[in-house]
Write an enzyme that holds these catalytic residues in place. Structure first.
Site, mmCIF file in Angstrom:
data_model
loop_
_atom_site.group_PDB
_atom_site.id
_atom_site.type_symbol
_atom_site.label_atom_id
_atom_site.label_comp_id
_atom_site.label_asym_id
_atom_site.label_seq_id
_atom_site.Cartn_x
_atom_site.Cartn_y
_atom_site.Cartn_z
ATOM 1 N N GLU A 1 115.790 74.302 55.606
ATOM 2 C CA GLU A 1 114.707 73.294 55.649
ATOM 3 C C GLU A 1 115.043 72.205 56.667
ATOM 4 O OE1 GLU A 1 114.538 72.597 51.423
ATOM 5 O OE2 GLU A 1 113.631 74.565 51.180
ATOM 6 N N SER B 1 115.852 82.101 45.841
ATOM 7 C CA SER B 1 115.196 82.593 44.623
ATOM 8 C C SER B 1 116.167 83.151 43.582
ATOM 9 C CB SER B 1 114.114 83.624 44.978
ATOM 10 O OG SER B 1 113.094 83.000 45.736
ATOM 11 N N HIS C 1 121.014 73.371 56.095
ATOM 12 C CA HIS C 1 120.048 74.077 55.246
ATOM 13 C C HIS C 1 118.835 74.468 56.099
ATOM 14 C CE1 HIS C 1 117.019 74.845 52.199
ATOM 15 N NE2 HIS C 1 118.004 75.047 51.353
ATOM 16 N N GLY D 1 118.123 76.525 44.322
ATOM 17 C CA GLY D 1 117.150 75.447 44.486
ATOM 18 C C GLY D 1 116.339 75.257 43.225
ATOM 19 N N GLY D 2 115.144 75.844 43.195
ATOM 20 C CA GLY D 2 114.198 75.654 42.091
ATOM 21 C C GLY D 2 114.806 75.797 40.704
ATOM 22 N N GLY E 1 112.629 79.726 47.933
ATOM 23 C CA GLY E 1 111.443 79.142 47.310
ATOM 24 C C GLY E 1 110.256 80.096 47.249
ATOM 25 N N ASN F 1 120.962 72.740 44.302
ATOM 26 C CA ASN F 1 120.418 71.930 45.400
ATOM 27 C C ASN F 1 119.087 71.366 44.912
ATOM 28 O OD1 ASN F 1 119.353 70.865 47.736
ATOM 29 N ND2 ASN F 1 119.010 72.856 48.738
ATOM 30 N N TRP F 2 119.111 70.107 44.561
ATOM 31 C CA TRP F 2 117.913 69.518 43.958
ATOM 32 C C TRP F 2 116.834 69.151 44.967
ATOM 33 C CZ3 TRP F 2 120.247 65.644 39.809
ATOM 34 C CH2 TRP F 2 120.718 66.394 38.732
ATOM 35 N N LYS F 3 117.167 69.213 46.243
ATOM 36 C CA LYS F 3 116.193 68.855 47.288
ATOM 37 C C LYS F 3 115.600 67.480 46.974
ATOM 38 C CE LYS F 3 115.568 73.729 48.112
ATOM 39 N NZ LYS F 3 114.772 74.813 48.626
ATOM 40 N N GLU G 1 121.630 82.269 53.147
ATOM 41 C CA GLU G 1 120.312 82.071 52.539
ATOM 42 C C GLU G 1 119.238 82.636 53.457
ATOM 43 O OE1 GLU G 1 120.201 78.632 49.557
ATOM 44 O OE2 GLU G 1 119.972 77.747 51.517
HETATM 45 P P1 PGA Z 1 115.433 78.436 45.893
HETATM 46 O O1 PGA Z 1 116.124 77.530 47.026
HETATM 47 O O2 PGA Z 1 116.501 78.785 44.882
HETATM 48 O O3 PGA Z 1 114.356 77.551 45.301
HETATM 49 O O4 PGA Z 1 114.889 79.637 46.576
HETATM 50 C C1 PGA Z 1 117.426 77.792 47.488
HETATM 51 C C2 PGA Z 1 117.816 76.774 48.516
HETATM 52 O O5 PGA Z 1 116.940 76.286 49.237
HETATM 53 O O6 PGA Z 1 119.002 76.413 48.653
#
Ligand code: PGA
Length: 260
Positions: free
Chosen positions: A104, A220, A102, A241-242, A180, A15-17, A174
């Protein structure tokens, strides 16, 4: 819940956001493709809207074993919704799946379970594979409300659907406190949430669907914690994500030891 002779593929989703220009996205795909040719893991990347068309084209050109998708969409097919994007527009650009709900989107943009459910319905109608995210906040966990919240979110986002939805849907657990933050859930904490989700699905839609649905863990995930998490029987892969922004770390997660 044990796997009971059901094969669930391992799925790793990046997930590149709101990261990567088109140029950066294309470079990533070109570098990743030769590294994952032999992988048995299903690799998905959720790219920014602007990169969808170019990345889908590149994946086709390279015959890369990558599914390309979006990170959100509206539930209407068109209309006066400034700044929004519709499922047919995503499909036109080659999207094959879409992340919905998600945390966010829920937390920063106020999306509710009811809105997410409408989006899931639209994605299903349009044959875009929905990847639905659920998970509790730290406060909810500390209050001992994790299962209550997961139950509410599954009911709120999926409750109106027949069992057919589980032929395509992927679920991602999640925990909001792990996203994050560098604070990954302990394998047993994640496993307990995953098996609880599977139990809810089994109760409402039947054991067969519950056994077949892929439930991914997100929050994470890094190369050094992926293998341990994958050992858990109900963790079928990751939403990353990251660590999905860097080819090397994403590739290491894709190659984390596969569950047998
Ligand atoms: P993260 O994000 O791996 O940076 O914790 C996961 C996500 O938001 O899907």
């Amino acid at each position: 819940m044990p796997k009971e002779n059901v094969f669930r593929p391992t799925v790793v989703v990046g997930n590149w956001k709101m990261y990567k220009t088109v140029e950066e996205a294309l470079h990533f795909v070109e570098t990743l493709t030769p590294l994952i040719q032999e992988s048995q893991v299903l690799v998905y990347i959720a790219v920014p809207f602007t990169a969808l068309g170019p990345v889908s084209k590149k994946v086709q050109e390279l015959s890369a074993p990558i599914k390309v998708g979006a990170q959100n969409m509206h539930d209407a097919s068109f209309g006066a919704f400034t700044g929004e994007i519709a499922a047919p527009m995503l499909k036109e650009l080659g999207a094959q799946f879409v992340i919905l709900g998600h945390s966010e989107r829920r937390r920063i943009f106020g999306e509710t379970d009811a809105f997410i459910q409408k989006k899931v319905e639209k994605a299903f109608q349009e044959k875009l594979q929905p990847l639905v995210c659920i998970g509790e906040t730290l406060e909810e966990r500390e209050q001992g409300r994790t299962e209550e919240v997961l139950n509410q979110q599954i009911e709120g986002c999926l409750g109106n659907f027949s069992d057919k939805i589980f032929d395509t849907l992927i679920l991602a657990y999640e925990p909001v406190w792990a996203i994050g933050t560098g604070k990954v859930a302990k394998p047993e904490e994640a496993e307990s949430a995953h098996s609880f989700c599977r139990e809810i699905i089994a109760k409402k839609w039947g054991e067969d669907k519950a056994n077949r649905i892929s439930i991914l863990y997100g929050g994470s995930v890094k190369p050094d914690n992926a293998s341990l998490l994958l050992e858990e029987p109900d963790i079928d892969g990751f939403l990353v994500g990251g660590a999905s922004l860097d080819v090397e770390s994403f590739n290491q997660i894709v190659h984390a030891k596969i569950k047998v």
